[in-house]
Design an enzyme around this catalytic site. Sequence first.
Site, PDB file in Angstrom:
ATOM      1  N   ASP A  33    -109.821 -13.052  17.076  1.00 55.02           N
ATOM      2  CA  ASP A  33    -109.575 -11.523  16.946  1.00 55.02           C
ATOM      3  C   ASP A  33    -109.886 -10.961  15.701  1.00 55.02           C
ATOM      4  O   ASP A  33    -109.787 -11.559  14.700  1.00 55.02           O
ATOM      5  CB  ASP A  33    -108.063 -11.344  17.429  1.00 55.02           C
ATOM      6  CG  ASP A  33    -107.971 -10.076  17.880  1.00 55.02           C
ATOM      7  OD1 ASP A  33    -108.065  -9.054  17.015  1.00 55.02           O
ATOM      8  OD2 ASP A  33    -107.658  -9.842  19.147  1.00 55.02           O
ATOM      9  N   ILE A  34    -110.640  -9.770  15.865  1.00 48.80           N
ATOM     10  CA  ILE A  34    -111.036  -9.253  14.661  1.00 48.80           C
ATOM     11  C   ILE A  34    -110.022  -8.060  14.103  1.00 48.80           C
ATOM     12  O   ILE A  34    -110.098  -7.817  12.747  1.00 48.80           O
ATOM     13  CB  ILE A  34    -112.480  -8.116  15.088  1.00 48.80           C
ATOM     14  CG1 ILE A  34    -112.009  -6.997  16.078  1.00 48.80           C
ATOM     15  CG2 ILE A  34    -113.589  -9.101  15.606  1.00 48.80           C
ATOM     16  CD1 ILE A  34    -112.849  -6.070  16.359  1.00 48.80           C
ATOM     17  N   ASN A  93    -102.917  -8.651  28.539  1.00 49.50           N
ATOM     18  CA  ASN A  93    -102.672  -7.185  28.785  1.00 49.50           C
ATOM     19  C   ASN A  93    -103.584  -6.951  30.330  1.00 49.50           C
ATOM     20  O   ASN A  93    -104.800  -7.400  30.379  1.00 49.50           O
ATOM     21  CB  ASN A  93    -103.115  -6.551  27.752  1.00 49.50           C
ATOM     22  CG  ASN A  93    -102.396  -6.677  26.454  1.00 49.50           C
ATOM     23  OD1 ASN A  93    -101.060  -7.060  26.657  1.00 49.50           O
ATOM     24  ND2 ASN A  93    -102.853  -6.698  25.409  1.00 49.50           N
ATOM     25  N   GLY A  99    -101.589  -2.055  28.416  1.00 48.07           N
ATOM     26  CA  GLY A  99    -102.255  -2.090  27.039  1.00 48.07           C
ATOM     27  C   GLY A  99    -103.447  -2.723  27.024  1.00 48.07           C
ATOM     28  O   GLY A  99    -103.854  -3.277  25.838  1.00 48.07           O
ATOM     29  N   GLN A 100    -104.349  -2.903  27.986  1.00 43.86           N
ATOM     30  CA  GLN A 100    -105.408  -3.569  28.132  1.00 43.86           C
ATOM     31  C   GLN A 100    -106.686  -2.436  27.412  1.00 43.86           C
ATOM     32  O   GLN A 100    -106.702  -1.446  27.941  1.00 43.86           O
ATOM     33  CB  GLN A 100    -105.911  -3.837  29.649  1.00 43.86           C
ATOM     34  CG  GLN A 100    -107.472  -4.849  29.610  1.00 43.86           C
ATOM     35  CD  GLN A 100    -107.636  -5.107  30.857  1.00 43.86           C
ATOM     36  OE1 GLN A 100    -106.985  -4.832  31.790  1.00 43.86           O
ATOM     37  NE2 GLN A 100    -108.749  -6.070  31.068  1.00 43.86           N
ATOM     38  N   HIS A 106    -108.985 -11.584  29.235  1.00 43.91           N
ATOM     39  CA  HIS A 106    -108.854 -12.357  28.049  1.00 43.91           C
ATOM     40  C   HIS A 106    -107.459 -12.676  27.789  1.00 43.91           C
ATOM     41  O   HIS A 106    -106.480 -11.816  28.320  1.00 43.91           O
ATOM     42  CB  HIS A 106    -109.540 -11.454  26.869  1.00 43.91           C
ATOM     43  CG  HIS A 106    -108.955 -10.253  26.583  1.00 43.91           C
ATOM     44  ND1 HIS A 106    -109.236  -8.928  27.334  1.00 43.91           N
ATOM     45  CD2 HIS A 106    -108.295  -9.499  25.721  1.00 43.91           C
ATOM     46  CE1 HIS A 106    -108.640  -7.912  27.021  1.00 43.91           C
ATOM     47  NE2 HIS A 106    -108.028  -8.372  25.738  1.00 43.91           N
ATOM     48  N   HIS A 108    -104.952 -13.370  24.900  1.00 43.82           N
ATOM     49  CA  HIS A 108    -104.657 -13.711  23.327  1.00 43.82           C
ATOM     50  C   HIS A 108    -103.864 -14.726  23.040  1.00 43.82           C
ATOM     51  O   HIS A 108    -102.711 -15.139  23.737  1.00 43.82           O
ATOM     52  CB  HIS A 108    -103.758 -12.515  22.808  1.00 43.82           C
ATOM     53  CG  HIS A 108    -104.539 -11.238  23.005  1.00 43.82           C
ATOM     54  ND1 HIS A 108    -105.236 -10.526  21.675  1.00 43.82           N
ATOM     55  CD2 HIS A 108    -104.677 -10.253  23.864  1.00 43.82           C
ATOM     56  CE1 HIS A 108    -105.809  -9.413  22.160  1.00 43.82           C
ATOM     57  NE2 HIS A 108    -105.468  -9.277  23.460  1.00 43.82           N
TER      58      HIS A 108
END
Length: 119
Positions: A33-34, A93, A99-100, A106, A108
């Site tokens: 994750d960035i 999400n 909260g997507q 994807h 997390h």
Amino acid sequence: MSVDANCIFCKIVAGQIPSRKVFEDEDLFAFHDIAPWAPVHFLIIPKLHIPSMAHVGPEHASLLGKIMTLAPQLALEQGCNPYPQGGFRIVTNTGAEGGQEVHHLHVHVMGGPRPWLRG
């Protein structure tokens, strides 16, 4: 295979946007994750463009099973401590109220010693 030319995650899979790759096979791509919330925080995505969990059907069962069985292996490889004292969190999400932010399915995977930045 379905791809959305405007999807940031499809572009990451295609190598058009750089990422810190964790794993790749014919079906899945995993990358860091960035903006991590935890000491270990990476995403697992299908290469197939599926907008969200709300778009998953019975034909995706084996793909989701592959994601869920890969997550523990990658979590340990990326530095999560073993169960039961260690562990990790898996979050998906779905939709705006869920909260997507990126509309490509994807998962997390987050873990590592607490406290975390968020979560």
